[in-house]
Scaffold this motif. Structure first.
Motif, PDB file in Angstrom:
ATOM      1  N   LEU A 272       0.973  -1.282   0.291  1.00 41.23           N
ATOM      2  CA  LEU A 272       0.135   0.286   0.063  1.00 41.23           C
ATOM      3  C   LEU A 272       0.958   1.627   0.328  1.00 41.23           C
ATOM      4  CD1 LEU A 272      -2.853  -1.094   2.406  1.00 41.23           C
ATOM      5  CD2 LEU A 272      -3.173  -0.601   0.333  1.00 41.23           C
ATOM      6  N   MET A 273       1.879   1.220   0.601  1.00 43.27           N
ATOM      7  CA  MET A 273       2.913   2.390   0.497  1.00 43.27           C
ATOM      8  C   MET A 273       3.741   2.356  -0.394  1.00 43.27           C
ATOM      9  SD  MET A 273       5.057   1.448   3.995  1.00 43.27           S
ATOM     10  CE  MET A 273       6.047   3.112   4.003  1.00 43.27           C
ATOM     11  N   LEU A 274       3.719   1.286  -0.997  1.00 39.36           N
ATOM     12  CA  LEU A 274       4.514   1.592  -2.472  1.00 39.36           C
ATOM     13  C   LEU A 274       3.498   2.153  -3.899  1.00 39.36           C
ATOM     14  CD1 LEU A 274       7.114   1.231  -4.632  1.00 39.36           C
ATOM     15  CD2 LEU A 274       5.849  -1.579  -5.105  1.00 39.36           C
ATOM     16  N   LEU A 275       1.820   2.043  -3.479  1.00 45.26           N
ATOM     17  CA  LEU A 275       1.084   2.174  -4.191  1.00 45.26           C
ATOM     18  C   LEU A 275       0.582   3.474  -4.124  1.00 45.26           C
ATOM     19  CD1 LEU A 275      -0.943   1.391  -6.151  1.00 45.26           C
ATOM     20  CD2 LEU A 275      -2.921   0.873  -4.655  1.00 45.26           C
ATOM     21  N   GLY A 276       0.511   4.095  -3.324  1.00 40.80           N
ATOM     22  CA  GLY A 276       0.653   5.391  -2.603  1.00 40.80           C
ATOM     23  C   GLY A 276       1.949   6.062  -3.330  1.00 40.80           C
ATOM     24  N   PHE A 277       3.011   5.707  -2.972  1.00 37.69           N
ATOM     25  CA  PHE A 277       3.911   6.288  -3.683  1.00 37.69           C
ATOM     26  C   PHE A 277       4.194   6.767  -5.170  1.00 37.69           C
ATOM     27  CE2 PHE A 277       8.932   6.379  -5.376  1.00 37.69           C
ATOM     28  CZ  PHE A 277       8.393   7.319  -5.508  1.00 37.69           C
TER      29      PHE A 277
ATOM     30  N   GLN B 115       2.710   9.826 -10.204  1.00 35.48           N
ATOM     31  CA  GLN B 115       2.209   9.843 -11.327  1.00 35.48           C
ATOM     32  C   GLN B 115       1.237  11.229 -10.670  1.00 35.48           C
ATOM     33  OE1 GLN B 115      -1.028   6.274 -11.664  1.00 35.48           O
ATOM     34  NE2 GLN B 115      -0.506   6.903 -13.685  1.00 35.48           N
ATOM     35  N   LYS B 116       0.820  11.227 -10.399  1.00 32.97           N
ATOM     36  CA  LYS B 116       0.439  13.053 -10.333  1.00 32.97           C
ATOM     37  C   LYS B 116       0.885  14.099 -10.605  1.00 32.97           C
ATOM     38  CE  LYS B 116      -3.447  11.476  -6.918  1.00 32.97           C
ATOM     39  NZ  LYS B 116      -4.020  12.190  -5.779  1.00 32.97           N
ATOM     40  N   ARG B 117       2.269  14.152  -9.972  1.00 41.75           N
ATOM     41  CA  ARG B 117       3.397  14.917 -10.441  1.00 41.75           C
ATOM     42  C   ARG B 117       3.505  15.029 -11.573  1.00 41.75           C
ATOM     43  NH1 ARG B 117       7.899  13.964  -5.142  1.00 41.75           N
ATOM     44  NH2 ARG B 117       6.322  13.956  -3.743  1.00 41.75           N
TER      45      ARG B 117
END
Length: 128
Positions: A114-119, A124-126
């Motif tokens: 989950l942490m990797l997915l959030g990162f 991707q948003k950046r």
């Protein structure tokens, strides 16, 4: 994924104590081939168009893949009495401790994923 399913089955079968397991090579190869081909089909269904229907179809195909592989593998297995008595000594870990260790490892792995997915989502948003 198919090799993982086949490995999990045969390693689990190898953990059975108190008997000897013999295998017929052709059905063993067929069971691994079924696991590989059906897993590829399930992944294709799940990720090809990414709709709810194809994702559900992928899950159904994966369930059928696991069941088909299992029953083919069991048809390849001959269970015979052991030549010597089984050494059924005390296990290394108590069942409760082992259950907590497995649950803890799963929590750590899921948290890491989950942490990797959030990162990755932030990255991707950046870029957008």
């Amino acid at each position: 994924m198919g090799l993982g399913i086949g490995s999990m089955h045969y390693l689990g079968m190898g953990a059975i104590r108190g008997c000897r397991l013999d295998y017929d090579l052709i059905p063993v190869a067929a069971s691994v081939a079924i696991a590989i081909v059906a897993s590829i089909a399930a992944l294709w269904f799940a990720f090809y168009k990414r709709s709810i229907v194809t994702t559900l179809a992928g899950g159904v195909v994966q369930g059928l893949a696991i069941a088909s592989m299992h029953y083919t593998a069991m048809a390849a297995t001959y269970i015979a009495p052991a030549d010597v008595p089984a050494d059924l000594t005390t296990p290394l870990f108590a069942q409760n401790l082992l259950a907590f260790m497995i649950a803890g490892a799963v929590v750590v792995l899921c948290t890491g994923n989950l942490m990797l997915l959030g990162f990755m989502s932030l990255q991707q948003k950046r870029l957008v």
